[in-house]
Design an enzyme around this catalytic site. Sequence first.
Site, PDB file in Angstrom:
ATOM      1  N   THR A 172       1.068  -1.203  -0.324  1.00  0.00           N
ATOM      2  CA  THR A 172       0.217  -0.210  -0.180  1.00  0.00           C
ATOM      3  C   THR A 172       1.201   1.385   0.056  1.00  0.00           C
ATOM      4  OG1 THR A 172      -2.011  -0.789   1.719  1.00  0.00           O
ATOM      5  CG2 THR A 172      -1.610   1.125   0.851  1.00  0.00           C
ATOM      6  N   GLY A 203      -9.269   5.936   2.272  1.00  0.00           N
ATOM      7  CA  GLY A 203      -8.326   4.917   2.177  1.00  0.00           C
ATOM      8  C   GLY A 203      -7.244   3.968   3.299  1.00  0.00           C
ATOM      9  N   SER A 222       3.188   1.785   2.937  1.00  0.00           N
ATOM     10  CA  SER A 222       5.255   1.509   2.456  1.00  0.00           C
ATOM     11  C   SER A 222       5.496   2.685   2.025  1.00  0.00           C
ATOM     12  CB  SER A 222       5.553   0.005   2.249  1.00  0.00           C
ATOM     13  OG  SER A 222       4.716  -0.977   2.887  1.00  0.00           O
TER      14      SER A 222
END
Length: 178
Positions: free
Chosen positions: A8, A52, A131
């Site tokens: 992600t 998100g 990440s």
Amino acid sequence: MDSTFHATTILAVRREDRAVLAGDGQVTLGNTIVKQSARKIRRLYNDSILAGFAGSAADSFALFARFEAKLEQYRGNLERSAVELAKDWRTDRALRRLEAMLIVVDRKAMFLLSGTGDLIEPDEGIIGIGSGGAYAQAAAQALARNTPLNPREIAEKAMVIASEICVYTNGNITVEEL
């Protein structure tokens, strides 16, 4: 195989009454890419709010459901819903075990909610998680400070830059805009 999930990059950009949320599609288990087209962003509350997630997918879906319930309870008031979810996250024993982060945004505000009960509103209207979140956020801040690009263009370019740097981020980017 290492069972640690690295996945992600989620980036939110808000500028001039426009808001964009972008996410990549890669999910990685250990050193293996297991999915390239995951959808990590959602439209909520009559398409007026974007959310998100980064972290465990199952935990993130549980948080989406709780956040949607807060939005219904507080009639789409993003700030109040985010504050109440952060309170619950901090005090509820089961919620505290969830391993995920959320970015929620509308045309007027954006917040990062973390598993420690943190509720953060970024100063410059840009926030990244996951990440590759720091890479995407740095690129977006540089673009916002030095170009006349609109929020969608900033998010798209920043996500491409993050995907070129972070091995846990791919170029399969989803963008939602308000």
